[in-house]
Design a protein around this motif. Structure first.
Motif, PDB file in Angstrom:
ATOM      1  N   VAL A  22     -11.518 -59.899 -10.898  1.00 40.21           N
ATOM      2  CA  VAL A  22     -10.477 -58.862 -10.848  1.00 40.21           C
ATOM      3  C   VAL A  22     -10.703 -57.832 -11.950  1.00 40.21           C
ATOM      4  N   GLY A  23     -11.054 -58.301 -13.142  1.00 37.92           N
ATOM      5  CA  GLY A  23     -11.305 -57.389 -14.262  1.00 37.92           C
ATOM      6  C   GLY A  23     -12.462 -56.450 -13.987  1.00 37.92           C
ATOM      7  N   THR A  24     -13.552 -56.991 -13.449  1.00 40.22           N
ATOM      8  CA  THR A  24     -14.718 -56.161 -13.125  1.00 40.22           C
ATOM      9  C   THR A  24     -14.359 -55.127 -12.071  1.00 40.22           C
ATOM     10  N   PHE A  25     -13.689 -55.561 -11.028  1.00 35.76           N
ATOM     11  CA  PHE A  25     -13.293 -54.636  -9.965  1.00 35.76           C
ATOM     12  C   PHE A  25     -12.393 -53.541 -10.510  1.00 35.76           C
ATOM     13  N   THR A  26     -11.444 -53.929 -11.350  1.00 32.33           N
ATOM     14  CA  THR A  26     -10.497 -52.972 -11.923  1.00 32.33           C
ATOM     15  C   THR A  26     -11.204 -51.932 -12.788  1.00 32.33           C
ATOM     16  N   LEU A  27     -12.244 -52.356 -13.488  1.00 34.70           N
ATOM     17  CA  LEU A  27     -12.991 -51.428 -14.349  1.00 34.70           C
ATOM     18  C   LEU A  27     -13.890 -50.480 -13.563  1.00 34.70           C
ATOM     19  N   PRO A  72     -12.378 -47.312 -10.187  1.00 31.73           N
ATOM     20  CA  PRO A  72     -12.057 -45.884 -10.368  1.00 31.73           C
ATOM     21  C   PRO A  72     -13.303 -44.994 -10.501  1.00 31.73           C
ATOM     22  N   LEU A  73     -14.312 -45.497 -11.198  1.00 30.21           N
ATOM     23  CA  LEU A  73     -15.553 -44.743 -11.352  1.00 30.21           C
ATOM     24  C   LEU A  73     -16.244 -44.568 -10.003  1.00 30.21           C
ATOM     25  N   PHE A  74     -16.364 -45.652  -9.252  1.00 26.39           N
ATOM     26  CA  PHE A  74     -17.002 -45.584  -7.940  1.00 26.39           C
ATOM     27  C   PHE A  74     -16.211 -44.708  -6.969  1.00 26.39           C
ATOM     28  N   VAL A 126     -16.331 -46.707   0.171  1.00 20.84           N
ATOM     29  CA  VAL A 126     -17.557 -47.205  -0.468  1.00 20.84           C
ATOM     30  C   VAL A 126     -17.216 -47.875  -1.787  1.00 20.84           C
ATOM     31  N   ALA A 127     -16.282 -47.306  -2.524  1.00 20.85           N
ATOM     32  CA  ALA A 127     -15.917 -47.862  -3.829  1.00 20.85           C
ATOM     33  C   ALA A 127     -15.346 -49.272  -3.697  1.00 20.85           C
ATOM     34  N   ILE A 179     -20.089 -56.232  -6.250  1.00 15.45           N
ATOM     35  CA  ILE A 179     -20.506 -56.391  -7.654  1.00 15.45           C
ATOM     36  C   ILE A 179     -19.622 -57.418  -8.364  1.00 15.45           C
ATOM     37  N   ALA A 180     -18.318 -57.295  -8.201  1.00 20.33           N
ATOM     38  CA  ALA A 180     -17.398 -58.227  -8.860  1.00 20.33           C
ATOM     39  C   ALA A 180     -17.579 -59.653  -8.339  1.00 20.33           C
ATOM     40  N   GLN A 181     -17.702 -59.796  -7.025  1.00 22.46           N
ATOM     41  CA  GLN A 181     -17.913 -61.119  -6.429  1.00 22.46           C
ATOM     42  C   GLN A 181     -19.265 -61.686  -6.859  1.00 22.46           C
TER      43      GLN A 181
END
Length: 177
Positions: A132-137, A140-142, A150-151, A158-160
């Protein structure tokens, strides 16, 4: 010509050496049923670790099945009127139990060491936070670069992927060594 065992070689159980669950020819030496005191069939004895390629393949297959359990229960729970958070919580628990039950024995060849399930639950909660932390970070950039469709997909993969890699390494190295 048949040879019968020497009557003096019969164990206390009445079986010839190597025929019973315990061979009393060596006092107090339990055997594996084959007349040796090796403990090869002792369910509590550590088993050898499987090759990395075998473990990775089994881990991925188990993850796929666990995801089917998780997602299937999520959909079923929501279809029966549970809210999405409650349905997800229940489905995650059963997906986690499925993954542990299969990975501990089949993937990591574990004998059921005490505390392993609790360690896996702590690990899964940790990797949930990593995911969840990786996805949250990164979302927004993607999203700014590629849009939300796509994001969300790229962020999920990537997070999984990161959480799954951490999960596998910790289970193989520390929990089911």
């Amino acid at each position: 010509m048949s040879v019968s065992p020497d009557p003096s070689a019969v164990s206390a159980s009445g079986a010839a050496p190597g025929e019973g669950a315990f061979d009393r020819s060596v006092p107090g030496a339990p055997t594996d049923g084959g007349g040796t005191a090796s403990g090869e069939n002792d369910p509590a004895a550590p088993r050898p670790q499987l090759p990395l390629s075998t473990q990775l393949t089994r881990f991925v297959l188990t993850g796929g099945l666990s995801a089917v359990v998780d997602y299937g229960l999520l959909v079923a729970g929501m279809a029966f009127g549970l809210g999405y958070s409650a349905a997800k919580a229940i489905s995650w628990v059963f997906g986690t139990i499925t993954a542990y039950a299969i990975n501990s024995r089949w993937t990591f060849n574990s004998t059921g060491r005490k505390g392993a399930f609790a360690a896996v639950v702590v690990l899964y909660l940790t990797t949930f936070a990593v995911q969840v932390g990786t996805f949250t970070l990164i979302y927004p950039l993607f999203e700014a670069w590629w849009g939300s469709g796509v994001a969300s997909f790229a962020g999920f993969v990537i997070a999984q992927g990161l959480a799954t890699t951490v999960n596998f390494i910790v289970q193989r190295t520390f929990i089911f060594r």
